[in-house]
Design an enzyme around this catalytic site. Structure first.
Site, PDB file in Angstrom:
ATOM      1  N   HIS A  18       0.921  -1.298   0.097  1.00 10.94           N
ATOM      2  CA  HIS A  18      -0.099   0.043   0.048  1.00 10.94           C
ATOM      3  C   HIS A  18       1.214   1.326  -0.043  1.00 10.94           C
ATOM      4  CE1 HIS A  18      -3.847   2.300   1.956  1.00 10.94           C
ATOM      5  NE2 HIS A  18      -3.152   2.984   1.129  1.00 10.94           N
ATOM      6  N   HIS A  20       1.209   4.904  -2.570  1.00  7.85           N
ATOM      7  CA  HIS A  20       0.996   5.709  -3.872  1.00  7.85           C
ATOM      8  C   HIS A  20       2.037   6.240  -4.114  1.00  7.85           C
ATOM      9  CE1 HIS A  20      -3.428   5.417  -2.385  1.00  7.85           C
ATOM     10  NE2 HIS A  20      -3.057   5.340  -1.440  1.00  7.85           N
ATOM     11  N   HIS A 198      -9.514   1.233  -1.058  1.00  9.72           N
ATOM     12  CA  HIS A 198      -9.724   2.005   0.341  1.00  9.72           C
ATOM     13  C   HIS A 198     -10.804   1.853   0.935  1.00  9.72           C
ATOM     14  CE1 HIS A 198      -5.957   3.427  -1.447  1.00  9.72           C
ATOM     15  NE2 HIS A 198      -5.643   4.141  -0.266  1.00  9.72           N
ATOM     16  N   GLU A 201     -10.963   3.889   6.403  1.00 10.52           N
ATOM     17  CA  GLU A 201      -9.956   4.853   6.747  1.00 10.52           C
ATOM     18  C   GLU A 201     -10.501   5.884   7.402  1.00 10.52           C
ATOM     19  OE1 GLU A 201      -7.955   6.827   3.438  1.00 10.52           O
ATOM     20  OE2 GLU A 201      -6.126   7.363   4.695  1.00 10.52           O
ATOM     21  N   ASP A 279       1.709   4.092   2.620  1.00  9.08           N
ATOM     22  CA  ASP A 279       0.840   4.822   2.065  1.00  9.08           C
ATOM     23  C   ASP A 279       1.403   6.178   1.039  1.00  9.08           C
ATOM     24  OD1 ASP A 279      -1.806   5.474   1.355  1.00  9.08           O
ATOM     25  OD2 ASP A 279      -2.232   6.575   3.308  1.00  9.08           O
ATOM     26  N   ASP A 280       1.808   7.192   1.727  1.00 14.14           N
ATOM     27  CA  ASP A 280       2.374   8.402   1.098  1.00 14.14           C
ATOM     28  C   ASP A 280       3.586   8.722   1.927  1.00 14.14           C
ATOM     29  OD1 ASP A 280       0.055   9.097  -0.947  1.00 14.14           O
ATOM     30  OD2 ASP A 280      -0.867   8.641   0.806  1.00 14.14           O
TER      31      ASP A 280
HETATM   32  N1  ADE Z   1      -4.455   8.943  -2.119  1.00 11.87           N
HETATM   33  C1  ADE Z   1      -3.196   8.880  -1.675  1.00 11.87           C
HETATM   34  N2  ADE Z   1      -3.034   8.380  -0.350  1.00 11.87           N
HETATM   35  C2  ADE Z   1      -4.550   8.393   0.065  1.00 11.87           C
HETATM   36  C3  ADE Z   1      -5.144   7.630   1.216  1.00 11.87           C
HETATM   37  N3  ADE Z   1      -4.614   7.591   2.259  1.00 11.87           N
HETATM   38  N4  ADE Z   1      -6.469   7.727   1.271  1.00 11.87           N
HETATM   39  C4  ADE Z   1      -7.197   7.889  -0.070  1.00 11.87           C
HETATM   40  N5  ADE Z   1      -6.754   8.205  -1.194  1.00 11.87           N
HETATM   41  C5  ADE Z   1      -5.113   8.369  -1.065  1.00 11.87           C
HETATM   42 ZN    ZN Z   2      -3.775   4.876   0.465  1.00 15.55          ZN
END
Ligand code: ADE
Ligand code: ZN
Length: 337
Positions: A18, A20, A198, A201, A279-280
């Site tokens: 996971h 992006h 997703h 969350e 994630d990011d």
């Molecule tokens: N796009 C990038 N990161 C995300 C996240 N944590 N939740 C939803 N969309 C995303």
């Molecule tokens: Zn994500």
């Protein structure tokens, strides 16, 4: 945490499921690409941009994340971004990665689909050639856009069907429930694509249930809010539905106030197939090993949990059975030392 456990977390073989790729764009690279492509940014410096990374919720992050991605124009930009992530993942002993990409963020700005996927894919091939790292791409549909736009994106993707293994659903969760995309996911299933979304969350546990029942997803991305619904939690455990959990993301986006409040251990104790992911990473303060270390620092997690999480990361992957087995044996050998 003692030094031995920290070193074990850092060096254990792991998969990341996971992440992006647009969320791996570090501010320095955003500025370098802005200059290369003559794109104007609304921030005067790298430091000013980094200071803006004080998020109050998912949407406040997404606004900055989409602005950051606006510097990506040429195939080489997508390559450079991906290569930077892969080098960091390699340093973190990630042996396999399943990366999300958001084509609509780019095609909306006039960047051709081929430019996006070819740049990312070429970096994955180079990581395989140089280190033997395996990788795969999962194309995400932006859920704040329409199902019609998702269908159009799928159409653009078809000439590149050999370069991605599945589809996902990301962006603003609240108000955009899974059922909005039921027909496009059904089409993707017919095409033999893997399905993830997703859910849970920021959105309610009900979105996890509808992602399973209506989209037929194989994994839930995040899913941390499942614990609010006992029957759902039992179902996820019984059916071994993997949850790709992203601890530092949850803290930065205020799903939990602080690392000690994160429910990672509760999810494990509920018998769920949990994995740890970044994630990011450029936006949330760390790559996958930072996520492991900060969780093990904050919660009473031990070596046995590390073993489970490392195994889960490969078990929950979309690798073929033989390759998966090979990686699981590598995890076992590492923990048997
Ligand atoms: N796009 C990038 N990161 C995300 C996240 N944590 N939740 C939803 N969309 C995303
Ligand atoms: Zn994500």
């Amino acid at each position: 945490m003692d030094a031995a456990l920290r070193s074990l977390l850092q060096q254990m073989p792991k998969a990341e499921l996971h992440m992006h790729i647009e969320g791996s764009l570090e501010p320095e690279l955003i500025f370098a690409l802005a200059e290369r492509n003559r794109v104007k940014l609304n921030y005067p410096s790298v430091e000013a941009l980094r200071r803006a990374y004080a998020f109050t919720d998912l949407q406040s992050f997404l606004d900055i994340y989409y602005a950051g991605a606006s510097v990506l124009l040429a195939e080489q930009d997508f390559y450079d971004m991906t290569w930077a992530y892969l080098q960091r993942a390699h340093a973190d002993h990630v042996l396999h990665t399943e990366m999300f990409f958001d084509p609509q963020t780019h095609t909306e700005r006039g960047v051709p689909f081929a430019t996006v996927i070819n740049g990312i894919h070429r970096a994955l091939q180079d990581a395989h050639d140089q280190w033997g790292m395996s990788g795969a791409l999962i194309m995400c549909f932006l859920r704040h856009l329409s199902e019609e736009e998702a269908f159009a994106t799928l159409e653009q993707a078809m000439p590149h069907r050999d370069k991605f293994i599945g589809v996902g659903l990301d962006s603003s969760e609240r108000g955009h429930p899974p059922e909005k995309f039921a027909r496009v996911f059904a089409r993707c299933k017919e095409l033999g694509l893997h399905l993830v979304a997703h859910a849970g969350e920021e959105g309610p546990p009900e979105y996890i249930r509808t992602a399973l029942d209506l989209l037929k997803v194989e994994r839930i991305d995040h899913g941390v809010r499942c614990l609010e619904d006992e029957a759902l939690t039992q179902r996820l455990a019984r059916d071994k539905v993997p949850l790709t959990v992203c601890p530092l993301s949850n803290i930065k986006l205020r799903v939990f106030d602080k690392t000690a409040d994160h429910n990672l251990l509760k999810l494990l104790d509920a018998g769920l197939t949990v994995t740890v992911n970044s994630d990011d990473p450029a936006y949330f303060g760390g790559y996958v090993n930072d996520n492991f270390v900060q969780m093990f620092d904050a919660l009473p997690l031990e070596k046995s949990h590390a073993y489970r999480l490392a195994r889960n990361s490969f078990a929950a992957s979309f690798l073929d059975g033989a390759t998966k087995q090979k990686y699981l044996e590598q995890v076992d050998a590492f923990f048997d030392r």
